[in-house]
Each structure stands twice: as structure tokens, then as C-alpha cells.
Design a protein around this motif. Sequence first.
Motif, PDB file in Angstrom:
ATOM      1  N   CYS A  41      27.751  -3.762  -4.896  1.00 64.02           N
ATOM      2  CA  CYS A  41      28.104  -4.672  -5.983  1.00 64.02           C
ATOM      3  C   CYS A  41      27.237  -4.401  -7.206  1.00 64.02           C
ATOM      4  CB  CYS A  41      27.960  -6.131  -5.532  1.00 64.02           C
ATOM      5  SG  CYS A  41      26.350  -6.514  -4.840  1.00 64.02           S
ATOM      6  N   THR A  42      26.489  -3.279  -7.179  1.00 60.94           N
ATOM      7  CA  THR A  42      25.686  -2.832  -8.307  1.00 60.94           C
ATOM      8  C   THR A  42      26.475  -1.793  -9.097  1.00 60.94           C
ATOM      9  OG1 THR A  42      23.749  -3.082  -6.872  1.00 60.94           O
ATOM     10  CG2 THR A  42      23.393  -1.969  -8.969  1.00 60.94           C
ATOM     11  N   ASP A  43      26.157  -1.664 -10.383  1.00 64.83           N
ATOM     12  CA  ASP A  43      26.786  -0.646 -11.223  1.00 64.83           C
ATOM     13  C   ASP A  43      26.431   0.736 -10.671  1.00 64.83           C
ATOM     14  OD1 ASP A  43      27.822   0.974 -13.157  1.00 64.83           O
ATOM     15  OD2 ASP A  43      26.791   0.017 -14.846  1.00 64.83           O
ATOM     16  N   THR A  44      27.437   1.516 -10.314  1.00 63.23           N
ATOM     17  CA  THR A  44      27.208   2.824  -9.683  1.00 63.23           C
ATOM     18  C   THR A  44      27.515   3.990 -10.622  1.00 63.23           C
ATOM     19  OG1 THR A  44      29.461   2.826  -8.767  1.00 63.23           O
ATOM     20  CG2 THR A  44      27.704   1.918  -7.375  1.00 63.23           C
ATOM     21  N   ARG A  45      27.587   3.739 -11.908  1.00 62.80           N
ATOM     22  CA  ARG A  45      27.922   4.830 -12.829  1.00 62.80           C
ATOM     23  C   ARG A  45      26.863   5.934 -12.809  1.00 62.80           C
ATOM     24  NH1 ARG A  45      29.447   1.559 -18.244  1.00 62.80           N
ATOM     25  NH2 ARG A  45      27.764   0.259 -17.402  1.00 62.80           N
ATOM     26  N   ILE A  46      25.598   5.550 -12.709  1.00 65.57           N
ATOM     27  CA  ILE A  46      24.534   6.561 -12.650  1.00 65.57           C
ATOM     28  C   ILE A  46      24.666   7.371 -11.366  1.00 65.57           C
ATOM     29  CG2 ILE A  46      22.038   6.911 -12.459  1.00 65.57           C
ATOM     30  CD1 ILE A  46      21.644   4.468 -14.211  1.00 65.57           C
ATOM     31  N   ASN A  47      24.920   6.688 -10.254  1.00 69.72           N
ATOM     32  CA  ASN A  47      25.094   7.386  -8.979  1.00 69.72           C
ATOM     33  C   ASN A  47      26.263   8.356  -9.026  1.00 69.72           C
ATOM     34  OD1 ASN A  47      23.905   4.559  -8.476  1.00 69.72           O
ATOM     35  ND2 ASN A  47      23.409   5.619  -6.581  1.00 69.72           N
ATOM     36  N   ASN A  48      27.387   7.901  -9.609  1.00 71.23           N
ATOM     37  CA  ASN A  48      28.560   8.769  -9.737  1.00 71.23           C
ATOM     38  C   ASN A  48      28.256   9.996 -10.575  1.00 71.23           C
ATOM     39  OD1 ASN A  48      30.554   7.360  -8.211  1.00 71.23           O
ATOM     40  ND2 ASN A  48      30.742   5.844  -9.835  1.00 71.23           N
ATOM     41  N   ALA A  49      27.536   9.796 -11.680  1.00 65.49           N
ATOM     42  CA  ALA A  49      27.222  10.899 -12.585  1.00 65.49           C
ATOM     43  C   ALA A  49      26.294  11.907 -11.916  1.00 65.49           C
ATOM     44  CB  ALA A  49      26.578  10.362 -13.860  1.00 65.49           C
ATOM     45  N   VAL A  50      25.266  11.409 -11.231  1.00 63.33           N
ATOM     46  CA  VAL A  50      24.312  12.296 -10.553  1.00 63.33           C
ATOM     47  C   VAL A  50      24.998  13.039  -9.409  1.00 63.33           C
ATOM     48  CG1 VAL A  50      22.210  12.364  -9.155  1.00 63.33           C
ATOM     49  CG2 VAL A  50      22.295  10.933 -11.199  1.00 63.33           C
ATOM     50  N   GLY A  51      25.830  12.331  -8.637  1.00 63.65           N
ATOM     51  CA  GLY A  51      26.536  12.967  -7.535  1.00 63.65           C
ATOM     52  C   GLY A  51      27.496  14.045  -8.009  1.00 63.65           C
ATOM     53  N   LEU A  52      28.249  13.735  -9.062  1.00 66.30           N
ATOM     54  CA  LEU A  52      29.198  14.706  -9.605  1.00 66.30           C
ATOM     55  C   LEU A  52      28.468  15.918 -10.169  1.00 66.30           C
ATOM     56  CD1 LEU A  52      32.171  15.321 -10.271  1.00 66.30           C
ATOM     57  CD2 LEU A  52      31.841  14.133 -12.458  1.00 66.30           C
ATOM     58  N   THR A  53      27.359  15.675 -10.871  1.00 65.31           N
ATOM     59  CA  THR A  53      26.569  16.775 -11.425  1.00 65.31           C
ATOM     60  C   THR A  53      26.027  17.669 -10.325  1.00 65.31           C
ATOM     61  OG1 THR A  53      25.909  15.411 -13.326  1.00 65.31           O
ATOM     62  CG2 THR A  53      24.560  17.353 -12.845  1.00 65.31           C
ATOM     63  N   ALA A  54      25.540  17.055  -9.248  1.00 69.91           N
ATOM     64  CA  ALA A  54      24.977  17.828  -8.140  1.00 69.91           C
ATOM     65  C   ALA A  54      26.036  18.724  -7.509  1.00 69.91           C
ATOM     66  CB  ALA A  54      24.391  16.881  -7.096  1.00 69.91           C
ATOM     67  N   MET A  55      27.248  18.198  -7.283  1.00 70.30           N
ATOM     68  CA  MET A  55      28.284  18.974  -6.631  1.00 70.30           C
ATOM     69  C   MET A  55      28.855  20.057  -7.546  1.00 70.30           C
ATOM     70  SD  MET A  55      27.972  17.817  -3.720  1.00 70.30           S
ATOM     71  CE  MET A  55      29.207  18.838  -2.927  1.00 70.30           C
ATOM     72  N   ILE A  56      29.007  19.744  -8.841  1.00 70.30           N
ATOM     73  CA  ILE A  56      29.517  20.749  -9.780  1.00 70.30           C
ATOM     74  C   ILE A  56      28.523  21.893  -9.936  1.00 70.30           C
ATOM     75  CG2 ILE A  56      30.043  21.184 -12.220  1.00 70.30           C
ATOM     76  CD1 ILE A  56      31.355  18.452 -12.334  1.00 70.30           C
ATOM     77  N   SER A  57      27.231  21.557 -10.016  1.00 65.64           N
ATOM     78  CA  SER A  57      26.208  22.582 -10.235  1.00 65.64           C
ATOM     79  C   SER A  57      25.891  23.382  -8.977  1.00 65.64           C
ATOM     80  CB  SER A  57      24.925  21.937 -10.779  1.00 65.64           C
ATOM     81  OG  SER A  57      24.439  20.960  -9.885  1.00 65.64           O
ATOM     82  N   THR A  58      26.416  22.979  -7.846  1.00 61.03           N
ATOM     83  CA  THR A  58      26.202  23.743  -6.612  1.00 61.03           C
ATOM     84  C   THR A  58      27.520  24.345  -6.134  1.00 61.03           C
ATOM     85  OG1 THR A  58      26.373  21.642  -5.376  1.00 61.03           O
ATOM     86  CG2 THR A  58      24.158  22.448  -5.886  1.00 61.03           C
ATOM     87  N   VAL A  59      28.334  23.550  -5.469  1.00 58.63           N
ATOM     88  CA  VAL A  59      29.593  24.050  -4.918  1.00 58.63           C
ATOM     89  C   VAL A  59      30.523  24.549  -6.024  1.00 58.63           C
ATOM     90  CG1 VAL A  59      31.631  23.446  -3.561  1.00 58.63           C
ATOM     91  CG2 VAL A  59      29.398  22.526  -2.919  1.00 58.63           C
ATOM     92  N   GLY A  60      30.578  23.822  -7.137  1.00 59.38           N
ATOM     93  CA  GLY A  60      31.455  24.226  -8.242  1.00 59.38           C
ATOM     94  C   GLY A  60      31.039  25.555  -8.843  1.00 59.38           C
ATOM     95  N   VAL A  61      29.761  25.699  -9.147  1.00 59.99           N
ATOM     96  CA  VAL A  61      29.247  26.952  -9.720  1.00 59.99           C
ATOM     97  C   VAL A  61      29.389  28.096  -8.719  1.00 59.99           C
ATOM     98  CG1 VAL A  61      27.151  28.128 -10.519  1.00 59.99           C
ATOM     99  CG2 VAL A  61      27.667  25.812 -11.318  1.00 59.99           C
ATOM    100  N   ASP A  62      29.094  27.808  -7.451  1.00 61.23           N
ATOM    101  CA  ASP A  62      29.206  28.854  -6.422  1.00 61.23           C
ATOM    102  C   ASP A  62      30.624  29.404  -6.334  1.00 61.23           C
ATOM    103  OD1 ASP A  62      26.566  28.423  -5.861  1.00 61.23           O
ATOM    104  OD2 ASP A  62      26.907  27.286  -4.019  1.00 61.23           O
TER     105      ASP A  62
END
Length: 314
Positions: free
Chosen positions: A191-212
Amino acid sequence: MSNFQNTTPTSIIFLLTGLPGLEAFHTWISIPFCLLYITALSGNSLILFAIVTQPSLHEPMYYFLSMLSTTDLSLSISTLVTMLGIFWFDAREISFNACLSQMFFIKLFTVMESSVLLAMAFDRFVAISSPLRYATILTDSRIAQIGVAIVIRGTLMLTPMVALLKRLSFCRSHVLHHSYCFHPDVMKLSCTDTRINNAVGLTAMISTVGVDSILILLSYILIIQTVLSIASPEERKKAFSTCVSHIGAVAIFYFPLISLSFVHRFGKRAPAYVHTMIANTYLLIPPVMNPIIYSVKTRQIRRAVIKILHAKDT
């Protein structure tokens, strides 16, 4: 009502889900999943044992394959306890910290698998484009450095994503919709604002699996250009044949991952058990299929495995 009270994360007990609507068949459903786990664990262990014990496999290509098998083994173990625990014993409860730990290792080994596949693509590019310099470029020390870099990269990229979940509070139902802790699944319950979590998670996956994935594609464009420049058709075929196993490993890693993303985004009307089934098999397909692909398509691995199995029978 207790499930909907605002609680501190460390005191939370999440409830994992088997296959919604098919609870009565969990015992029967567990049989194919159990067979898949046995195949994954035994297959990857056999590949690792073959590479360690057979001097003929002490080459860069097979060192990278040993990294892939280690990652697949770890990925299978990360989900085995909770998944089979639900199917066999209806053991659905998992604490917040245990959930975070499982989530971290599932993500870590997924990212590591992507990184190892990229390293294997680089290995194939060097072997085809610079065969005379292959051994001097991919030395044992350099391969070890690549392995350490893969672990460090995954850890650094994923630690903030998982650690940020500790800032969330949960005031909704604590029922997760998978047989293991899935990052988006946990965030949906907050029930907390998760926009930061979404942004960090998306960045982590794009910069790893996406770049790979992009770099793997680029590697194969360069490999194809190199192979097409070879005059002899037989040499072209031989060069391409060394990539078949790796192409198969890339396909069985990325296709289920893309399918899971499409189902979550566009398959909202599909039965709940479809989402859960795809999420479960997505983590099992690569560990099960990689040993089979490399045993069938790589002659040296096939010979080593047959030799080991024959030695056990005598």
C-alpha cells in the motif's frame, strides 16, 4: 482481517499459490514437476562432472558451459523447496525475509544465465573470427575474471531492487500468485508508492538481460558476416555447427521470458492457473533443456557423458 492490517515487513508471512482452481490435483501435477527437477539436477550435475573430470573438455567453450550448468543448478534449487512444498504438503507460508532471499537468488541466477550466454556468444565469435588467437584471448585467468565479473554485476544490479522492498508496508492481502516469490507480485500487495521500486527494477532488468540480448544479437550478426566470408561451403557449415547448441540455449532462455511478459501484459483474461503454470515452467525449461541440447548437439560432451555413464555400469 489480520491479513489486511498495516504491518511491518519483517513480521509479514506471505502465502504462496500453487495452481489456482486445481488444488485437488496438486499431487498429480507434482509428478511432472518432480520429473523436471530430477532431469534438471541430474543433467546439469552430469555435465559439470564431465567437464571437471575429462581433460579433453578443459577448454574455454566448456568452461563457459560449466558456468551455465552451475547457474541452472542454482536456479532449480532456488524454486524447488517452495514449489514442491506447495504441491506435496500445501506448505504455502513464507516469511518476508525468506521471500526476499528467494527473490534475490532467482533474479540473480536469471541475470547470471543471461550474462553467461553473452560470454558464450563472445566465445563463439572469437573462435570463428580469430581461431589462431583463440587460446591467447580466452586464457584460464581471463575466463575466471569473466566469471567473477558476472557474479559481481548481478549482485550490484539486483541488491538495490530487492533492498528497496524493505521500505514498503503491506496492508492488503498477503497472498502471492506464484509458487515462488516474484518481484512484481510482491509489489502489487504493497500500500506504499512503488514507483521507485518499479523504476529500479526495470532499470536493473534492462541494463542486464536487455543489454545482454542486444549484444548477443550483435555477436551473431558479426559471426554470420565472418562465416559468409569463408570461401569453402564445408568450412561454413562447420563454423555454423559450433553455434547450434548456443543458439538453442539462447532460444530456450529468452522465448519463455518473452512469453511470460506477454501473458502478464495481454493475457489478463486467461485463467489464473495459466499465468502460474507459465511462470513455473519459465524457470524450469532452461535448466532442463540445456543439458539435453549440449549432450545431443555437442559431440565432445556426448562422448564424455557416455563415457561416464558406461564407467558407472562397469
